[in-house]
Design a protein around this motif. Sequence first.
Motif, PDB file in Angstrom:
ATOM      1  N   ALA A  79       3.245  67.254  75.682  1.00 25.05           N
ATOM      2  CA  ALA A  79       3.333  68.596  76.252  1.00 25.05           C
ATOM      3  C   ALA A  79       4.786  69.062  76.327  1.00 25.05           C
ATOM      4  O   ALA A  79       5.107  70.208  75.976  1.00 25.05           O
ATOM      5  CB  ALA A  79       2.688  68.618  77.633  1.00 25.05           C
ATOM      6  N   THR A  88       9.505  74.580  80.878  1.00 26.26           N
ATOM      7  CA  THR A  88       9.268  73.166  81.172  1.00 26.26           C
ATOM      8  C   THR A  88      10.575  72.383  81.052  1.00 26.26           C
ATOM      9  O   THR A  88      11.508  72.785  80.361  1.00 26.26           O
ATOM     10  CB  THR A  88       8.243  72.558  80.201  1.00 26.26           C
ATOM     11  OG1 THR A  88       8.719  72.687  78.855  1.00 26.26           O
ATOM     12  CG2 THR A  88       6.894  73.242  80.326  1.00 26.26           C
ATOM     13  N   ASN A 187      -1.490  74.669  81.395  1.00 28.14           N
ATOM     14  CA  ASN A 187      -1.028  73.440  82.037  1.00 28.14           C
ATOM     15  C   ASN A 187      -2.141  72.911  82.927  1.00 28.14           C
ATOM     16  O   ASN A 187      -2.548  73.564  83.880  1.00 28.14           O
ATOM     17  CB  ASN A 187       0.234  73.725  82.863  1.00 28.14           C
ATOM     18  CG  ASN A 187       0.748  72.496  83.595  1.00 28.14           C
ATOM     19  OD1 ASN A 187       0.278  71.384  83.392  1.00 28.14           O
ATOM     20  ND2 ASN A 187       1.737  72.696  84.443  1.00 28.14           N
ATOM     21  N   PHE A 190      -0.852  71.623  87.475  1.00 32.21           N
ATOM     22  CA  PHE A 190       0.063  72.713  87.806  1.00 32.21           C
ATOM     23  C   PHE A 190       0.047  72.988  89.303  1.00 32.21           C
ATOM     24  O   PHE A 190      -0.958  73.428  89.852  1.00 32.21           O
ATOM     25  CB  PHE A 190      -0.378  73.957  87.041  1.00 32.21           C
ATOM     26  CG  PHE A 190       0.631  75.074  87.045  1.00 32.21           C
ATOM     27  CD1 PHE A 190       1.983  74.815  86.955  1.00 32.21           C
ATOM     28  CD2 PHE A 190       0.226  76.387  87.106  1.00 32.21           C
ATOM     29  CE1 PHE A 190       2.909  75.842  86.944  1.00 32.21           C
ATOM     30  CE2 PHE A 190       1.136  77.425  87.094  1.00 32.21           C
ATOM     31  CZ  PHE A 190       2.484  77.148  87.010  1.00 32.21           C
ATOM     32  N   PRO A 208       3.824  68.506  82.845  1.00 37.03           N
ATOM     33  CA  PRO A 208       2.664  69.311  82.445  1.00 37.03           C
ATOM     34  C   PRO A 208       1.699  68.514  81.575  1.00 37.03           C
ATOM     35  O   PRO A 208       2.071  67.513  80.955  1.00 37.03           O
ATOM     36  CB  PRO A 208       3.297  70.447  81.640  1.00 37.03           C
ATOM     37  CG  PRO A 208       4.497  69.807  81.002  1.00 37.03           C
ATOM     38  CD  PRO A 208       5.025  68.840  82.040  1.00 37.03           C
TER      39      PRO A 208
END
Length: 290
Positions: A79, A88, A187, A190, A208
């Motif tokens: 991810a 991110t 995600n 989260f 994530p």
Amino acid sequence: MISLPEAFLAMPRWWTEGGEWLAGLPAAVDRQCEMWGLEIDGPISHGSNAIVVRVSRDDEQLVLRMSPPGPDLPEHARALRWWDGRGTVRLYDVDLPRGAMLLERLGDSLLDQPIGDAMAVLGRLMRRLAVPAPADAVSTAANVSGRTPQLQADWERLGKPFDQAQLTEALRVAKHLSHTTSGLAANGDFHADQVLRGAREPWIVVDPLLYRGDPECDLARTLLTRVDEMADGAEIRDHFATIVSEAELDPERARDWVVFRALDYGLWGLAHRLTIDPERCRRILQAFVD
């Protein structure tokens, strides 16, 4: 060697698994620092199953994250590589067999911000992550399809811990959540505890999980982590509305995701002997199911 925080050692996960890994963790941190040329330069923080050690290399401030090797780590690494810093944390290196990740250093947690501000940030981040997803990412709809057949059996086995109406509503909404036309990234892990202050972006997501489908799939957890600060169902719905507005979501589909995930996670939590989170799920369900 580092000393592990007592709060980390007391995490429920270690009651049933991971004792050997935990015992060897201080030595593993030393080995990883030597391998990557890192110097420890700050205190240790932690979540439920990982520690984060502040380190530096060539005057660059980073963090070393160590967690038990397992299927979650490759998914988190994938991810981070795919979003590549878009909302991110940046991933600099990973050692999957040792459960190690070298990451960008970030600041304070979004948990420390006033709840209204935090909900708005979470909504904006939910939208920022919602770009076209890779075709081979796990589907949010498939997750619902896979879990739905187990809900009633789990509910009965656990002593019918939630109202019949709440189970019935979760099963009803699952029928259309198990299908989606969305190809956006979502995600699947989260909440405010995994959003930290950044320098290149105001707020940045850590840990994530990359799914393809409905961005609102984990909206229930964004509420759950702060629901103790919400006075009643009306306030829960107000904060829900803030996230929906900031993330530009369909309110009805977002509400249905909250119902499904609150019941699903509440049952999972009870099955794993959690006490606080199932009660939080109950409060969320009461706010959305008459």
